[in-house]
Design an enzyme around this catalytic site. Structure first.
Site, PDB file in Angstrom:
ATOM      1  N   GLY A  30     -48.346  51.875  18.958  1.00 10.70           N
ATOM      2  CA  GLY A  30     -49.744  51.586  18.687  1.00 10.70           C
ATOM      3  C   GLY A  30     -49.944  51.246  17.232  1.00 10.70           C
ATOM      4  O   GLY A  30     -49.019  51.351  16.415  1.00 10.70           O
ATOM      5  N   PRO A  31     -51.136  50.833  16.855  1.00  4.96           N
ATOM      6  CA  PRO A  31     -51.414  50.457  15.461  1.00  4.96           C
ATOM      7  C   PRO A  31     -51.210  51.626  14.510  1.00  4.96           C
ATOM      8  O   PRO A  31     -51.214  52.792  14.930  1.00  4.96           O
ATOM      9  CB  PRO A  31     -52.888  50.008  15.506  1.00  4.96           C
ATOM     10  N   PRO A  32     -51.026  51.336  13.233  1.00  7.38           N
ATOM     11  CA  PRO A  32     -50.876  52.422  12.258  1.00  7.38           C
ATOM     12  C   PRO A  32     -52.126  53.280  12.168  1.00  7.38           C
ATOM     13  O   PRO A  32     -53.250  52.788  12.297  1.00  7.38           O
ATOM     14  CB  PRO A  32     -50.628  51.678  10.932  1.00  7.38           C
TER      15      PRO A  32
ATOM     16  N   THR B 207     -47.853  60.401  15.036  1.00 10.46           N
ATOM     17  CA  THR B 207     -47.133  61.542  14.451  1.00 10.46           C
ATOM     18  C   THR B 207     -47.887  62.842  14.716  1.00 10.46           C
ATOM     19  O   THR B 207     -47.273  63.873  15.024  1.00 10.46           O
ATOM     20  CB  THR B 207     -46.967  61.338  12.939  1.00 10.46           C
TER      21      THR B 207
ATOM     22  N   ASP C  50     -62.974  31.635   3.780  1.00 12.55           N
ATOM     23  CA  ASP C  50     -63.615  31.235   5.032  1.00 12.55           C
ATOM     24  C   ASP C  50     -62.833  30.116   5.725  1.00 12.55           C
ATOM     25  O   ASP C  50     -62.647  30.142   6.940  1.00 12.55           O
ATOM     26  CB  ASP C  50     -65.049  30.760   4.758  1.00 12.55           C
TER      27      ASP C  50
ATOM     28  N   HIS D 261     -74.103  31.600   5.914  1.00 11.17           N
ATOM     29  CA  HIS D 261     -73.384  32.399   6.918  1.00 11.17           C
ATOM     30  C   HIS D 261     -74.364  33.089   7.859  1.00 11.17           C
ATOM     31  O   HIS D 261     -74.190  33.082   9.084  1.00 11.17           O
ATOM     32  CB  HIS D 261     -72.536  33.478   6.220  1.00 11.17           C
TER      33      HIS D 261
ATOM     34  N   GLU E  47     -74.215  32.931   1.178  1.00 10.46           N
ATOM     35  CA  GLU E  47     -74.362  34.018   2.141  1.00 10.46           C
ATOM     36  C   GLU E  47     -75.501  33.747   3.114  1.00 10.46           C
ATOM     37  O   GLU E  47     -75.409  34.107   4.290  1.00 10.46           O
ATOM     38  CB  GLU E  47     -74.588  35.349   1.404  1.00 10.46           C
TER      39      GLU E  47
END
Length: 636
Positions: free
Chosen positions: A197-199, A204, A498, A424, A421
């Site tokens: 799985g992802p970190p 652990t 972008d 966006h 911005e």
């Protein structure tokens, strides 16, 4: 007490004893020293009462009861005894000293014994002490760290947000507690469990919880600890580790980052390092499922690169079970936050469910860091309790970086960033299936001069072609806004990141997701032979480039149409950003509805601080001068 301390204490005692012995041998004779002539004068004057003759050494006492010492000359003085008798001096003759043969041998052999002792001491230390571990010559010994059953305090109560993974490993705990329960029915517990799985998702931690629940010894080692520059050392360490584990059975061996030693054989180049890794892997395969069994020894490994592991390592009999430990969902994030919030004094305003809803894509490690950062924020403000505002500030810092209010920006740069911005935000707001806007800011953070945040309403598993096209159009919105205001020659480098992400999206749609109308549902990345060039034809590669260009051109054109039709909103949003620096979703709604914009809820006119509420942004690392679009479904 370890062996090194024992050896040091032993040699300290030996040195002290020998020093004392030699000090007694060489102890100086008491009393003042007299010359021989003076001694004779005192004898003849009747001042000497008693003498003791010991070879050439004469020790005497005078009438004042003081002692003295005299050394006789080598030339014999036969008249001395007559003088002593005539003056009534009492004469005592000391018997000749006979030294013990053992003492003589000790004195003679002391330098040799000291040299041998020092040599043995340093050799033992070089080999790692009596246990043979830790020294520079202990190459072949395992570096696994053993934690006793009383040392592992982690339990399943400390693991939250990964309930499915916990259920899969629960039977391991039951087996370690009562093996006969399974053996009675002929069952065999998995010899190995691979957690992938992802970190930061708790692989652990889950392994430690298994050992803590079962109350068994726990060996912990990293995959990179096996491999050394000397060929054969890794295989020897694997053998030594399993030998130790068999003596402690039942027990658990945890190998973190096993991909460092378990990669496909033959996937690398040639040379000693490659041979060493393959020999280590071969030994690991034999130990896990070879001729000799390892009853009671369960191997748990963790990796985030299971795709590179050798197939022989993953077959049943070795890693029988593969457990995927993924990123937590909203309920899992809430549970994880509650675990980490136990140690933090919280204000009544803090609700784990609200924080969990605003942190999509966070791993368990990210959430632990969020709680810690919030506590640090509260401590810096001299608060007794951690408030919800501290958590919001901590999220802003983690996801966007620290505010750089000391950065000097000219008025022209601020206006350009505000247009960027706003572009966006407007395109994202009007694009179909796009995530809702959460915040728009022109306050410099990290390496970005501005950020536009889009917060998903729920955790997303997959995305449609329509949404991906909207994401690409939104990414181009900042550049197009600058182009509309300043013309083609006035466009800045702020859209660098972008453009990178938009191109990556478009390429993934064509070569990975099968979302290209011309090329169809094929994975062209899978048709590459690593190290030997692509298997796709030059004509296909040209078609891929053309299709990527068509997708980006289509999205660019769509963004231009949106901003051109809403140029008045673009100006109004620029003005709001210049006044408040940060605007939230409610203000964006007012602007999009062409209503008068309200100040942010926590806006302070004196210092210009914007609202302190912010959510997840997978902001792309940017160069100074870049601005950014954020959203948990993609990295911008």
């Amino acid at each position: 007490m370890n062996d090194m301390a024992k050896n040091l204490l032993l040699w300290t005692v030996i040195v002290v004893v020998l020093f004392t012995v030699f000090q007694n041998f060489n102890q100086p004779t008491p009393g003042r020293e007299l010359g021989y002539s003076d001694f004779l004068d005192q004898v003849r004057n009747g001042r000497v009462v008693q003498v003791e003759v010991d070879g050439r050494i004469i020790r005497g006492v005078d009438r004042d009861n003081s002692t003295f010492t005299v050394v006789r000359p080598e030339i014999a003085d036969f008249g001395l005894m007559d003088d002593l008798y005539e003056n009534n001096v009492k004469v005592i003759s000391a018997a000749p000293e006979t030294r013990s043969i053992w003492k003589e041998l000790l004195v003679a052999a002391f330098p040799i014994l000291l040299f041998i002792g020092v040599f043995i001491f340093f050799m033992r230390q070089m080999q790692g002490g009596a246990g043979g571990r830790g020294g520079p010559m202990s190459f072949a010994k395992s570096k696994a760290r053993l934690l006793g059953e009383d040392q592992v305090k982690t339990t399943f109560a400390d693991v939250a947000g990964i309930d499915e993974a916990k259920e899969e490993v629960q039977e391991l705990v039951e087996y370690l507690r009562d093996p006969s329960k399974f053996q009675r029915l002929g069952g065999r517990i998995p010899r190995g469990v691979l957690m992938q799985g992802p970190p930061g998702t708790g692989k652990t931690l889950l392994a430690k919880a298994i050992a803590g629940e079962a109350k068994v010894p726990f060996f912990s080692i990293s995959g990179s600890d096996f491999v050394e520059m000397f060929v054969g050392v890794g295989a020897s360490r694997v053998r030594d580790m399993f030998d130790q584990a068999k003596k402690q059975a039942p027990c658990i061996i945890f190998i973190d980052e096993i991909d460092a030693v378990g990669r496909h054989r033959g996937s690398g180049g040639h040379g000693g390092g490659h041979d060493e890794r393959e020999q280590t892997l071969n030994q690991l395969l034999v130990e896990m499922d070879g001729f000799e069994g390892n009853e009671g020894v369960i191997v748990i490994a963790a990796t985030n690169r299971s795709d590179v592991l050798d197939r022989a390592l993953l077959r049943p009999g070795r890693f029988d079970r593969q457990v995927f430990v993924g990123l937590p969902d909203i309920r899992g994030r809430e549970q994880i936050l509650k675990v980490h919030m136990r140690k933090v004094p919280l204000d009544d305003s803090v609700e784990a469910s609200i924080i969990a809803r605003g942190t999509p894509g966070f791993s368990g490690a990210d959430l632990a860091n969020l709680v810690n950062e919030a506590a640090l924020m509260a401590a810096r403000a001299n608060k007794r309790l951690v408030t919800s505002e501290d958590f919001e500030l901590a999220k802003d810092k983690i996801m966007m970086g620290t505010e750089r209010r000391t950065l000097v920006m000219s008025e022209e740069e601020k206006i350009s960033t505000a247009y960027h911005e706003a572009g966006h935000a407007i395109v994202g707001y009007l694009s179909p299936e796009h995530d809702p806007i959460h915040k728009v800011t022109i306050i410099p953070r990290g390496r970005a001069l501005g950020v536009t945040w889009f917060l998903p309403e729920a955790d997303r598993i997959s995305e449609s072609r329509r949404k991906l096209l909207g994401n690409i159009a939104t990414l181009y919105g900042g550049r197009i806004a600058e182009e509309i205001k300043y013309g083609a020659d006035g466009v800045s480098t702020g859209a660098y990141s972008d453009i990178q992400v938009a191109t990556r999206y478009a390429r993934a749609m064509v070569v990975n997701y099968g979302l290209s109308e011309k090329l169809g549902p094929l994975d062209y990345d899978a048709q590459e032979d690593n190290g030997f060039g692509k298997k796709i034809s030059p004509h296909t590669a040209q078609l891929i480039d053309e299709e990527i260009k068509n997708i980006t051109d289509e999205c660019y054109k769509k963004a231009q149409e949106i901003l051109t039709e809403n140029s008045d909103i673009l100006e109004a949003m620029k003005d709001a950003l210049m006044e408040y620096e940060t605007i939230d979703s409610e203000q964006v709604k007012d602007l999009m509805a062409r209503r008068k914009v309200r100040p942010p809820r926590e806006w302070r006119n004196n210092d210009g601080d914007g609202e302190k509420t912010s959510e997840k942004s997978n902001e792309e690392t940017k160069k100074p001068g870049d601005s950014s679009v954020g959203g948990p479904a993609s990295e911008h």
